[in-house]
Design an enzyme around this catalytic site. Structure first.
Site, mmCIF file in Angstrom:
data_model
loop_
_atom_site.group_PDB
_atom_site.id
_atom_site.type_symbol
_atom_site.label_atom_id
_atom_site.label_comp_id
_atom_site.label_asym_id
_atom_site.label_seq_id
_atom_site.Cartn_x
_atom_site.Cartn_y
_atom_site.Cartn_z
ATOM 1 N N CYS A 205 0.812 -1.230 0.000
ATOM 2 C CA CYS A 205 0.000 0.000 0.000
ATOM 3 C C CYS A 205 0.843 1.277 0.000
ATOM 4 O O CYS A 205 0.339 2.353 -0.314
ATOM 5 C CB CYS A 205 -0.953 -0.007 1.181
ATOM 6 N N HIS B 139 -3.475 7.125 2.747
ATOM 7 C CA HIS B 139 -3.905 5.813 2.269
ATOM 8 C C HIS B 139 -5.299 5.518 2.808
ATOM 9 O O HIS B 139 -5.574 5.744 3.989
ATOM 10 C CB HIS B 139 -2.910 4.753 2.750
ATOM 11 N N ASN C 90 -10.308 -0.088 -0.088
ATOM 12 C CA ASN C 90 -8.854 0.003 0.008
ATOM 13 C C ASN C 90 -8.236 -0.521 -1.291
ATOM 14 O O ASN C 90 -8.304 -1.720 -1.563
ATOM 15 C CB ASN C 90 -8.399 -0.824 1.218
HETATM 16 O O1 UT7 Z 1 -3.905 -1.250 3.557
HETATM 17 C C1 UT7 Z 1 -3.499 -1.809 4.753
HETATM 18 C C2 UT7 Z 1 -4.215 -3.079 4.923
HETATM 19 N N1 UT7 Z 1 -5.176 -3.249 5.896
HETATM 20 C C3 UT7 Z 1 -5.729 -2.413 6.803
HETATM 21 O O2 UT7 Z 1 -5.453 -1.270 6.886
HETATM 22 C C4 UT7 Z 1 -6.729 -2.962 7.748
HETATM 23 C C5 UT7 Z 1 -6.557 -2.447 9.140
HETATM 24 N N2 UT7 Z 1 -7.527 -3.026 10.042
HETATM 25 C C6 UT7 Z 1 -8.846 -2.735 9.999
HETATM 26 O O3 UT7 Z 1 -9.278 -1.916 9.201
HETATM 27 C C7 UT7 Z 1 -9.758 -3.385 11.004
HETATM 28 O O4 UT7 Z 1 -8.980 -4.085 11.943
HETATM 29 C C8 UT7 Z 1 -10.775 -4.360 10.352
HETATM 30 C C9 UT7 Z 1 -11.801 -3.573 9.563
HETATM 31 C C10 UT7 Z 1 -10.069 -5.348 9.441
HETATM 32 C C11 UT7 Z 1 -11.514 -5.145 11.428
HETATM 33 O O5 UT7 Z 1 -12.142 -4.248 12.320
HETATM 34 P P1 UT7 Z 1 -12.030 -4.497 13.892
HETATM 35 O O6 UT7 Z 1 -12.851 -3.470 14.547
HETATM 36 O O7 UT7 Z 1 -10.561 -4.546 14.224
HETATM 37 O O8 UT7 Z 1 -12.731 -5.893 14.060
HETATM 38 P P2 UT7 Z 1 -12.116 -7.242 14.654
HETATM 39 O O9 UT7 Z 1 -11.138 -7.862 13.706
HETATM 40 O O10 UT7 Z 1 -11.683 -7.002 16.054
HETATM 41 O O11 UT7 Z 1 -13.408 -8.152 14.686
HETATM 42 C C12 UT7 Z 1 -14.532 -7.850 15.523
HETATM 43 C C13 UT7 Z 1 -15.618 -8.858 15.232
HETATM 44 C C14 UT7 Z 1 -15.118 -10.306 15.224
HETATM 45 O O12 UT7 Z 1 -16.129 -11.111 15.806
HETATM 46 P P3 UT7 Z 1 -15.997 -11.610 17.331
HETATM 47 O O13 UT7 Z 1 -14.707 -12.388 17.372
HETATM 48 O O14 UT7 Z 1 -15.939 -10.347 18.154
HETATM 49 O O15 UT7 Z 1 -17.224 -12.421 17.516
HETATM 50 C C15 UT7 Z 1 -15.019 -10.639 13.765
HETATM 51 O O16 UT7 Z 1 -15.199 -12.016 13.505
HETATM 52 O O17 UT7 Z 1 -16.164 -8.620 13.937
HETATM 53 C C16 UT7 Z 1 -16.170 -9.846 13.196
HETATM 54 N N3 UT7 Z 1 -16.021 -9.518 11.776
HETATM 55 C C17 UT7 Z 1 -17.069 -9.237 10.981
HETATM 56 N N4 UT7 Z 1 -18.386 -9.189 11.229
HETATM 57 C C18 UT7 Z 1 -19.190 -8.858 10.206
HETATM 58 C C19 UT7 Z 1 -14.875 -9.417 11.052
HETATM 59 N N5 UT7 Z 1 -15.177 -9.087 9.794
HETATM 60 C C20 UT7 Z 1 -16.529 -8.967 9.724
HETATM 61 C C21 UT7 Z 1 -17.412 -8.637 8.695
HETATM 62 N N6 UT7 Z 1 -18.725 -8.589 8.984
HETATM 63 N N7 UT7 Z 1 -17.008 -8.334 7.447
#
Ligand code: UT7
Length: 321
Positions: A111, A248, A278
């Site tokens: 990225c 980004h 993204n």
């Molecule tokens: O370009 C650089 C590359 N990447 C990034 O910049 C990504 C950086 N990270 C992020 O943007 C965030 O960490 C995410 C958007 C990927 C995830 O958000 P989060 O608030 O950190 O969520 P999390 O991973 O802590 O997950 C919270 C919950 C989980 O469920 P449990 O374990 O609490 O029951 C996940 O399984 O949300 C669940 N979850 C979803 N639920 C519905 C994860 N993805 C999804 C989804 N829809 N698409």
């Protein structure tokens, strides 16, 4: 002597995929995606390639600059997902554009790729080796995303953005900071082809993007503001001297977190991730092109571009428009 962005361009695939569309593929919802990321829809390729998108974006940047392909001396293409190992995507774009006099090669810093390519182009121009460069970030991440993994497939989009830069006497690029931390490589990865020759053959399983989202999130909110402060300190500017921060576009909450840490109002951080998701190395140049074409960039404005991603890699660039 300085190096200035003279023109910008971008290209997105025709097909738009909404959060509701994705909710038909994996267990997710428009509400979750919007709330956790700020993304509402993204463009996904149904035939467009890294090369075709890059060529269109490059063509538009040249048009915008009032230059032709024959003028281009250096063509750098940042991508993490080229269609072919060889020839490189940049050479294929060179052929489509007819930029016969250009030296063309690819560069991969995920990225942060566009920023690293822009820095490379500036170094060549400042060294007197070339006078101009077409710098492109192009990604079709949809081919390396696991469409059964809801934690990643909702985040990414396909697209390309480009900037044409030239040696010039007015102030242009004011400075760069770049960093890499290979010890954190495992938090965001996608495998390539496995070793296979007459002496060894490893299983050739397709590999998709795997990410520890929380780690990347924390890294971005911590390192990007520090990197921007380092850059501004180096060139003697304050955060308040910057008109726009073109960051980004990974997650609205990351951009807001960075704005808070820098103590800068959020309206200085334009965003388009709600419509494009993204797009990795294409994110910054596509946003820059949208701002340019919307007339939001006025001569003399100070911009900071900053990106972060797999590697881990991160960097920032300050420029006078
Ligand atoms: O370009 C650089 C590359 N990447 C990034 O910049 C990504 C950086 N990270 C992020 O943007 C965030 O960490 C995410 C958007 C990927 C995830 O958000 P989060 O608030 O950190 O969520 P999390 O991973 O802590 O997950 C919270 C919950 C989980 O469920 P449990 O374990 O609490 O029951 C996940 O399984 O949300 C669940 N979850 C979803 N639920 C519905 C994860 N993805 C999804 C989804 N829809 N698409």
């Amino acid at each position: 002597m300085s190096v200035k962005i003279i023109g910008t361009g971008s290209a997105l695939p025709e097909k738009i995929v909404t959060n509701d569309d994705l909710a038909q593929l994996v267990e997710t919802s428009d509400e979750w995606i919007r709330e956790r990321t700020g993304i509402g829809s993204r463009h996904i390729s149904t035939g467009e390639t890294v090369v075709s998108l890059a060529a269109r974006a490059g063509e538009r940047a040249l048009e915008n600059a009032g230059r032709t392909a024959a003028d281009v001396q250096l063509l750098l293409l940042a991508t993490a997902a080229p269609e072919t190992g060889i020839p490189c995507a940049a050479c294929q774009v060179q052929s489509i554009l007819g930029a016969a006099g250009a030296v063309a090669f690819d560069l991969n810093a995920a990225c942060a790729g566009f920023l690293f390519a822009l820095h490379t182009a500036c170094a060549y121009i400042e060294a007197g080796i070339y006078e101009n460069a077409l710098v492109v970030g192009s990604e079709v991440l949809s081919k390396i995303v696991d469409w059964t993994d809801r934690s990643t497939c909702v985040l990414f989009g396909d697209g390309a953005g480009a900037a044409y830069v030239e040696r010039c006497d007015e102030p242009g690029i004011l400075g760069f900071v770049q960093h890499s931390d290979g010890t954190k490589g495992e938090v965001l990865q996608c495998g390539g082809r496995q070793l296979s020759n007459p002496y060894i053959s490893l299983p050739q399983e397709p590999s998709f993007v795997k990410m520890d989202g929380r780690e990347v999130f924390a890294f971005a909110v911590r390192q990007v503001p520090a990197c921007i402060q380092e850059l501004l300190g180096r060139i003697g500017l304050e955060t308040g001297d910057v008109d726009l921060y073109v960051l980004h576009q990974a997650n609205r909450r990351i951009v807001e977190g960075i704005a808070r840490r820098l103590a800068v109002a959020e309206d200085r951080f334009p965003m388009n991730l709600d419509r494009v998701g993204n797009m990795s190395s294409a994110a910054i140049p596509v946003l820059l092109d949208e701002l340019n074409r919307a007339g939001r960039l006025r001569a003399g404005m100070t911009l900071v571009l900053s990106g972060f991603g797999a590697g881990l890699t991160y960097g920032a660039c300050a420029l006078r428009w």
